[in-house]
Design an enzyme around this catalytic site. Structure first.
Site, PDB file in Angstrom:
ATOM      1  N   TYR A  56       0.816  -1.221   0.000  1.00  0.00           N
ATOM      2  CA  TYR A  56       0.000   0.000   0.000  1.00  0.00           C
ATOM      3  C   TYR A  56       0.856   1.280   0.000  1.00  0.00           C
ATOM      4  O   TYR A  56       0.387   2.322   0.456  1.00  0.00           O
ATOM      5  CB  TYR A  56      -0.958  -0.007   1.199  1.00  0.00           C
ATOM      6  CG  TYR A  56      -2.191  -0.867   0.991  1.00  0.00           C
ATOM      7  CD1 TYR A  56      -3.018  -0.689  -0.118  1.00  0.00           C
ATOM      8  CD2 TYR A  56      -2.554  -1.845   1.923  1.00  0.00           C
ATOM      9  CE1 TYR A  56      -4.155  -1.464  -0.311  1.00  0.00           C
ATOM     10  CE2 TYR A  56      -3.701  -2.625   1.740  1.00  0.00           C
ATOM     11  CZ  TYR A  56      -4.495  -2.426   0.620  1.00  0.00           C
ATOM     12  OH  TYR A  56      -5.634  -3.191   0.446  1.00  0.00           O
ATOM     13  N   HIS A 122      -9.286  -7.462  -2.107  1.00  0.00           N
ATOM     14  CA  HIS A 122      -8.460  -6.506  -2.856  1.00  0.00           C
ATOM     15  C   HIS A 122      -8.305  -7.001  -4.283  1.00  0.00           C
ATOM     16  O   HIS A 122      -8.174  -8.196  -4.508  1.00  0.00           O
ATOM     17  CB  HIS A 122      -7.065  -6.386  -2.224  1.00  0.00           C
ATOM     18  CG  HIS A 122      -6.060  -5.773  -3.157  1.00  0.00           C
ATOM     19  ND1 HIS A 122      -5.953  -4.422  -3.336  1.00  0.00           N
ATOM     20  CD2 HIS A 122      -5.167  -6.348  -4.014  1.00  0.00           C
ATOM     21  CE1 HIS A 122      -5.016  -4.181  -4.257  1.00  0.00           C
ATOM     22  NE2 HIS A 122      -4.525  -5.339  -4.675  1.00  0.00           N
ATOM     23  N   GLU A 133       2.249  -6.105  -8.033  1.00  0.00           N
ATOM     24  CA  GLU A 133       1.704  -6.816  -6.868  1.00  0.00           C
ATOM     25  C   GLU A 133       1.987  -8.311  -6.947  1.00  0.00           C
ATOM     26  O   GLU A 133       2.336  -8.938  -5.936  1.00  0.00           O
ATOM     27  CB  GLU A 133       0.193  -6.538  -6.765  1.00  0.00           C
ATOM     28  CG  GLU A 133      -0.070  -5.083  -6.365  1.00  0.00           C
ATOM     29  CD  GLU A 133      -1.537  -4.671  -6.436  1.00  0.00           C
ATOM     30  OE1 GLU A 133      -1.827  -3.495  -6.155  1.00  0.00           O
ATOM     31  OE2 GLU A 133      -2.391  -5.515  -6.762  1.00  0.00           O
TER      32      GLU A 133
HETATM   33  P1  RTP Z   1      -7.903  -2.291  -2.573  1.00  0.00           P
HETATM   34  O1  RTP Z   1      -6.565  -1.730  -2.987  1.00  0.00           O
HETATM   35  O2  RTP Z   1      -7.922  -2.847  -1.197  1.00  0.00           O
HETATM   36  O3  RTP Z   1      -8.502  -3.208  -3.599  1.00  0.00           O
HETATM   37  O4  RTP Z   1      -8.869  -1.083  -2.554  1.00  0.00           O
HETATM   38  P2  RTP Z   1      -9.082   0.000  -3.649  1.00  0.00           P
HETATM   39  O5  RTP Z   1      -8.017  -0.005  -4.685  1.00  0.00           O
HETATM   40  O6  RTP Z   1     -10.472  -0.203  -4.118  1.00  0.00           O
HETATM   41  O7  RTP Z   1      -8.986   1.308  -2.782  1.00  0.00           O
HETATM   42  P3  RTP Z   1      -7.731   2.158  -2.315  1.00  0.00           P
HETATM   43  O8  RTP Z   1      -8.110   3.581  -2.479  1.00  0.00           O
HETATM   44  O9  RTP Z   1      -6.471   1.659  -2.940  1.00  0.00           O
HETATM   45  O10 RTP Z   1      -7.706   1.854  -0.766  1.00  0.00           O
HETATM   46  C1  RTP Z   1      -7.134   0.688  -0.271  1.00  0.00           C
HETATM   47  C2  RTP Z   1      -7.930   0.185   0.904  1.00  0.00           C
HETATM   48  O11 RTP Z   1      -7.830   1.122   1.967  1.00  0.00           O
HETATM   49  C3  RTP Z   1      -9.027   1.127   2.715  1.00  0.00           C
HETATM   50  N1  RTP Z   1      -9.572   2.475   2.716  1.00  0.00           N
HETATM   51  N2  RTP Z   1     -10.034   3.055   3.790  1.00  0.00           N
HETATM   52  N3  RTP Z   1     -11.304   6.435   3.844  1.00  0.00           N
HETATM   53  C4  RTP Z   1     -10.973   5.252   4.334  1.00  0.00           C
HETATM   54  O12 RTP Z   1     -11.157   4.966   5.483  1.00  0.00           O
HETATM   55  C5  RTP Z   1     -10.418   4.274   3.417  1.00  0.00           C
HETATM   56  N4  RTP Z   1     -10.194   4.452   2.132  1.00  0.00           N
HETATM   57  C6  RTP Z   1      -9.657   3.298   1.687  1.00  0.00           C
HETATM   58  C7  RTP Z   1      -9.974   0.124   2.062  1.00  0.00           C
HETATM   59  O13 RTP Z   1      -9.833  -1.126   2.731  1.00  0.00           O
HETATM   60  C8  RTP Z   1      -9.429   0.032   0.649  1.00  0.00           C
HETATM   61  O14 RTP Z   1      -9.777  -1.197   0.050  1.00  0.00           O
END
Ligand code: RTP
Length: 155
Positions: A56, A122, A133
């Protein structure tokens, strides 16, 4: 954009610790399998904080970063590589929107999750990130090349 699609495109999909603990590995695998994707790597891992911070890295300045890392470090993760036509984009569609409240019913998050911070799975968001990844989570020999007789003519 059919010309840019490759039937050997790979995406990194992970069942996060809450998904594993809720017994959702099966249903998540099932959706990728029944859609027609091919599983080419799978393992259960607790990779540790340093590895998760690398995964991340793009989010390191976000206010939720520390919480995200401790959530992801809370138990085994089921790490997988799925292969098939447009696997990255279609994989994201199968997972649903990042915020489960915005995920359509019929998607994994739309059917099984409610909270952004506990969104059970994810999926890579671009072909470039999928490559990074997969290289981070798997060693070379862990991603298998195999041919399904079925895939020759049914897809
Ligand atoms: P992922 O990487 O887990 O598939 O999720 P994503 O691309 O859809 O979203 P991303 O923006 O990359 O965020 C990664 C993970 O962080 C957590 N998150 N929490 N505002 C918040 O509290 C927040 N925003 C994101 C989520 O678990 C997200 O999947």
């Amino acid at each position: 954009q059919t010309s840019t699609m490759s039937s050997s495109e790979q995406t990194f999909i992970a069942v996060k610790p809450d998904g594993v603990q809720r017994g959702l590995i099966g249903p998540i695998i099932s959706r990728f399998e029944t859609r027609g994707f091919k599983l080419v790597a799978i393992k259960l891992v607790t990779p540790g904080k340093e590895h998760l911070e690398k995964h991340y890295a793009d989010l390191k300045d976000k206010p939720f970063f520390a919480g995200l890392i401790s959530y992801m470090n809370n138990g085994p993760i089921c790490a997988m590589v799925w292969e098939g036509l447009d696997a990255v984009k279609t994989g994201r569609a199968i997972l649903g929107a990042t915020n489960p409240l915005a995920s359509a019913p019929g998607t994994i998050r739309g059917d099984y999750a409610l909270s952004m911070g506990r969104n059970i799975c994810h999926g890579s968001d671009s072909v470039e990130n999928a490559k990074k990844e997969i290289a981070l989570w798997f060693k070379e020999g862990e991603v298998l090349k195999w041919k399904s007789a079925m895939h020759d003519w049914t897809y």
